[in-house]
Design a protein around this motif. Sequence first.
Motif, short mmCIF file in Angstrom:
data_model
loop_
_atom_site.label_atom_id
_atom_site.label_comp_id
_atom_site.label_asym_id
_atom_site.label_seq_id
_atom_site.Cartn_x
_atom_site.Cartn_y
_atom_site.Cartn_z
N UNK A 1 0.88 -1.79 6.43
CA UNK A 1 0.69 -2.53 5.18
C UNK A 1 -0.33 -3.65 5.40
N UNK A 2 -1.23 -3.78 4.47
CA UNK A 2 -2.28 -4.79 4.57
C UNK A 2 -2.21 -5.65 3.31
N UNK A 3 -2.07 -6.95 3.51
CA UNK A 3 -1.87 -7.83 2.35
C UNK A 3 -3.15 -7.88 1.52
N UNK A 4 -3.03 -7.69 0.22
CA UNK A 4 -4.19 -7.70 -0.69
C UNK A 4 -3.98 -8.78 -1.74
N UNK A 5 -4.84 -9.76 -1.75
CA UNK A 5 -4.68 -10.86 -2.70
C UNK A 5 -4.71 -10.33 -4.12
N UNK A 6 -3.88 -10.92 -4.94
CA UNK A 6 -3.88 -10.54 -6.36
C UNK A 6 -2.89 -9.44 -6.68
N UNK A 7 -2.37 -8.76 -5.66
CA UNK A 7 -1.37 -7.72 -5.94
C UNK A 7 0.02 -8.37 -5.91
N UNK A 8 0.99 -7.68 -6.51
CA UNK A 8 2.33 -8.27 -6.58
C UNK A 8 2.96 -8.45 -5.20
N UNK A 9 2.73 -7.46 -4.34
CA UNK A 9 3.39 -7.50 -3.02
C UNK A 9 2.92 -8.67 -2.17
N UNK A 10 1.73 -9.17 -2.45
CA UNK A 10 1.20 -10.28 -1.65
C UNK A 10 2.14 -11.49 -1.75
N UNK A 11 2.82 -11.60 -2.89
CA UNK A 11 3.70 -12.76 -3.08
C UNK A 11 5.15 -12.46 -2.70
N UNK A 12 5.42 -11.23 -2.23
CA UNK A 12 6.79 -10.88 -1.86
C UNK A 12 7.23 -11.62 -0.60
N UNK A 13 8.57 -11.75 -0.48
CA UNK A 13 9.15 -12.30 0.74
C UNK A 13 9.21 -11.19 1.80
#
Length: 434
Positions: A323-335
Amino acid sequence: MNVHDSEQMAELLKQAGHEETTQEKKADLLIVNTCSIRRKAEQKVMSLLGRYRGLKETKPSLLIAVCGCMAQKYGDELKEQFPQVDIVVGTHNIDRIPGMIERVRREERPPAETDFRESVPSIGIIAPPRRGAVSAFVTIMQGCNNFCAFCVVPHLRGREESRPMKEIVREVEYLAEQGIKEITLLGQNVNSYGGMLKNGDNFPRLLREIDAVEPLKRIRFTTSHPKDLSSELMACFGSLNKLCEHIHLPVQSGSNRILERMNRRYNASEYIEKVEELRKFCPSIAITTDIIVGFPGEEEEDFRDTLKLMEAVKFDGAFSFKYSIREGTRAAAFEGHVDEGVKGIRLMELQALQERHTLDWNRSLEGRTEEVLVEGFSRNSGKDMTGRTRSNRIVNFPGSSALIGKMLPVKITEAHAHSLRAERTDEEEVPHAG
Ligand code: 5AD
Ligand code: SF4
């Protein structure tokens, strides 16, 4: 997808009077077509742009353009960070490149073109096939409405848009007349083709129309979303001669909890049921997939569920990613972001399992005769020829360039992890599509 975008861009520039070169040093304009799907893809572009700065220092008249997802995402910021970049063109504005080149030549510094348009003009650019090519891509739709929590595509490519069926069929006819034997229909989610056209056209109907195009031999498509895989589409695999027995069906995870967090809108058993139904319609179908490890919140038990699903389905092949964090996607803000080391360990375990499955499938073909479409010389030996089976497996075998473009029966002699070895049979070219 990006390869095809590049082909379309090359065609557009040719029409505007430019000439293509494969030698960087000779070029007056370098276009970098970018992808933002994972961080690694972006890092590659950044280092390439660094190298191009050096080229520009030795040749100040050189123009550098960046297009695709990174251009869409960063816009003018790219030019600030990389002053060597002259032109930035987002995903909906490829058609504006020739005009921007003219403007830069007039010593203007045009701002990045990143507006989203209702209808993407470049979707219908028809690139003539490359010399000697046996297969070609045809875009049937673009954009995506699914908003999987990890994915930047809907943010950077915009909403789903389908091309009219008539236009697609005309393009396929043109390519077949030019000698193309195999086409791959492209879209982020081809199963939902037509949904927005509101005239009853849908993907199975499009496939049936294309199946009637002569002298085309093979049809492939990518990518499919499991939630939109209808029984009508599955039935096409059993009934359409030209449709190859392969589907790329990204599962992403085998854990119901993670699938829900990903907003995939199916669970593991629904996915497995679809696979079973597909195999009923077409027992020989090869199924490949995409899997992400270490999505935020993924516990060891979730990962085990992914391995269990892999055992249940036994994929022919899988592309797997950390998994690679992508700014602006919902998962980026997940815990619950997962440690990189843990992701690495999970990825290795998953890939080892997949290699066993792929090798098992490949071994099951030993001794069998398969139809291959000959594409060219094998990359490894340079002497052997290479082609693909209908199930999309790479096959290498002795032969000569005279075979390129032919459909041949070959006998599989040896299975490897990533390819098959074969020998010619006495039979001549396969007379019909399959
Ligand atoms: N991190 C890792 N993999 C991703 N993919 C898409 N977004 C991400 C991400 N943020 C993978 C998915 C998709 C494939 C094209 O790329 O598996 O199917
Ligand atoms: Fe991204 Fe594919 Fe999900 Fe669309 S369906 S958001 S392209 S992963």
